[in-house]
Motif scaffolding. Sequence first.
Motif, mmCIF file in Angstrom:
data_model
loop_
_atom_site.group_PDB
_atom_site.id
_atom_site.type_symbol
_atom_site.label_atom_id
_atom_site.label_comp_id
_atom_site.label_asym_id
_atom_site.label_seq_id
_atom_site.Cartn_x
_atom_site.Cartn_y
_atom_site.Cartn_z
ATOM 1 N N PRO A 55 74.360 84.043 27.620
ATOM 2 C CA PRO A 55 74.768 85.079 26.436
ATOM 3 C C PRO A 55 75.538 84.325 25.371
ATOM 4 C CG PRO A 55 75.097 86.449 28.308
ATOM 5 C CD PRO A 55 74.869 84.982 28.952
ATOM 6 N N TRP A 58 72.882 82.494 23.598
ATOM 7 C CA TRP A 58 72.090 83.197 22.614
ATOM 8 C C TRP A 58 72.669 83.754 21.393
ATOM 9 C CZ3 TRP A 58 67.044 85.498 23.098
ATOM 10 C CH2 TRP A 58 66.833 86.512 22.348
ATOM 11 N N ASP A 59 74.101 84.025 21.596
ATOM 12 C CA ASP A 59 74.775 84.519 20.400
ATOM 13 C C ASP A 59 75.085 83.711 19.492
ATOM 14 O OD1 ASP A 59 74.799 87.074 21.704
ATOM 15 O OD2 ASP A 59 76.855 87.182 22.354
ATOM 16 N N ASN A 80 76.034 86.559 34.165
ATOM 17 C CA ASN A 80 74.730 85.841 33.430
ATOM 18 C C ASN A 80 74.994 84.355 33.238
ATOM 19 O OD1 ASN A 80 72.235 85.168 33.147
ATOM 20 N ND2 ASN A 80 72.059 86.403 31.204
ATOM 21 N N CYS A 91 68.307 87.281 28.487
ATOM 22 C CA CYS A 91 68.777 87.600 27.298
ATOM 23 C C CYS A 91 67.579 88.099 26.347
ATOM 24 C CB CYS A 91 69.762 86.395 26.590
ATOM 25 S SG CYS A 91 71.354 86.036 27.550
ATOM 26 N N THR A 94 66.552 91.658 27.392
ATOM 27 C CA THR A 94 67.326 92.568 26.948
ATOM 28 C C THR A 94 67.306 92.820 25.636
ATOM 29 O OG1 THR A 94 69.222 91.763 28.536
ATOM 30 C CG2 THR A 94 70.052 92.983 26.710
ATOM 31 N N VAL A 111 74.123 89.909 22.727
ATOM 32 C CA VAL A 111 74.090 90.277 24.262
ATOM 33 C C VAL A 111 75.715 89.860 24.513
ATOM 34 C CG1 VAL A 111 71.845 90.398 24.656
ATOM 35 C CG2 VAL A 111 72.933 88.094 25.143
ATOM 36 N N SER A 113 77.837 89.408 28.611
ATOM 37 C CA SER A 113 77.992 89.728 29.881
ATOM 38 C C SER A 113 79.389 89.154 30.480
ATOM 39 C CB SER A 113 76.899 89.153 30.690
ATOM 40 O OG SER A 113 75.611 89.540 30.422
ATOM 41 N N ASN A 230 82.191 82.494 29.670
ATOM 42 C CA ASN A 230 81.694 83.412 28.862
ATOM 43 C C ASN A 230 82.436 84.047 27.565
ATOM 44 O OD1 ASN A 230 80.376 83.601 31.575
ATOM 45 N ND2 ASN A 230 79.298 85.562 30.561
#
Length: 407
Positions: A55, A58-59, A80, A91, A94, A111, A113, A230
């Motif tokens: 995540p 991704w972000d 994740n 991701c 989702t 996303v 997690s 994270n």
Amino acid sequence: MQKIEGGVTAAKGFEAAAAAAGIKYHDRTDMALIFSEKPCKVAGAFTTNVVKAAPVKWDRNVVDSGMKAQAVIVNSGIANACTGEEGMKYCEETAKEAANVLGIDAKSVLVGSTGVIGMQLPMERVKDGIRKLAEAKKPDLESGTQAAQAIMTTDTKKKEVAVTVEISDVTVTIGGMAKGSGMIHPNMCTMLAFITTDAKISRKALQAALGEDVEDTYNMISVDGDTSTNDTVLLLANGVAGNEKIRYGTWEYEAFKTALHYVNETLAKEMAGDGEGATALFEAKVIGADTKEQAKKLAKSIVCSNLTKAAIAGHDANWGRILCAMGYSGAQFDPEKVDLYFKSEAGKLKIIENGVALNYSEEKATEILSQPKVTAIADIKEGDVEATAWGCDLTHGYININADYRS
């Protein structure tokens, strides 16, 4: 600036929801949604850990691309992280599911997690949870609170805050929620923070405000010295308030940044005070420093000292541990000039002067250190700069929680 009730739904145009998807927990909600009626400019700050969860990657791609975001999907229970290509695929799945049920672009879905590292997400449960979230989303304050509760792991209480600030005669609102209790030592914990605002603001100003403030808030807390895979802070601005656009370097920018700082500092302190097994928020304030860097190093070193944290847990005024922690911080100072105080609701007591212990009352010191918030103030008498760091005491409870967290 004025503090108000609420969290991520306090700002105009935002909705939220919580759902029980059974990802890892089976007795509580474990998924949350933040949704904006309009696409948002987004800023972010992320973990510096080399091992980054899917995540986070991704972000970061969304933030760095300059794309607008409209929804955030967060799950608790499984982080994740260390999940390889499959984790990135999750991701994407989702985002696509959220886009489908919310009627938005998949590229506008962020996303998050939090939870156990190394486990794969049960995607059918996640997708079912997303559908539940879409049906349940509302703009009321209770929905924001439920979302804040859904992202908790070992947290003992939800963390949310909201404020308003007048900018160009228009009321602008900033609200936020966070989770964090263990693996907290951000360098930007498992630490997640999501902040919403209805301010109209340039992307440059939004990212600058968050990036500058992270250094004095989230990066000044520590529970156990572990920087998570994270750690994520996301700030979304939808512009619904209708103010004149805030631009970097203006007085409107400074007003916005002051309000944002209050939100960030409040959430950061709540995470520190809710450290796993903690009974007290431990604040270290260094004053009389020559530079900000010097003050920060000293303050952070004090709250990171396990020996000091254990002394706070035992309500023991073992000031030598604080001076020792300052000594290995990497910051230069003269220990023979240091004055040290302990402070809480029970009073303030000077413990050492010019590096030497005073004839203080141990009973009074114990009373001061027995409160739910304890502050150590170190005056190094070199200048007029100060910095504050936040942590918590270290108890047997921390070991009890983490000895079998995965199993």
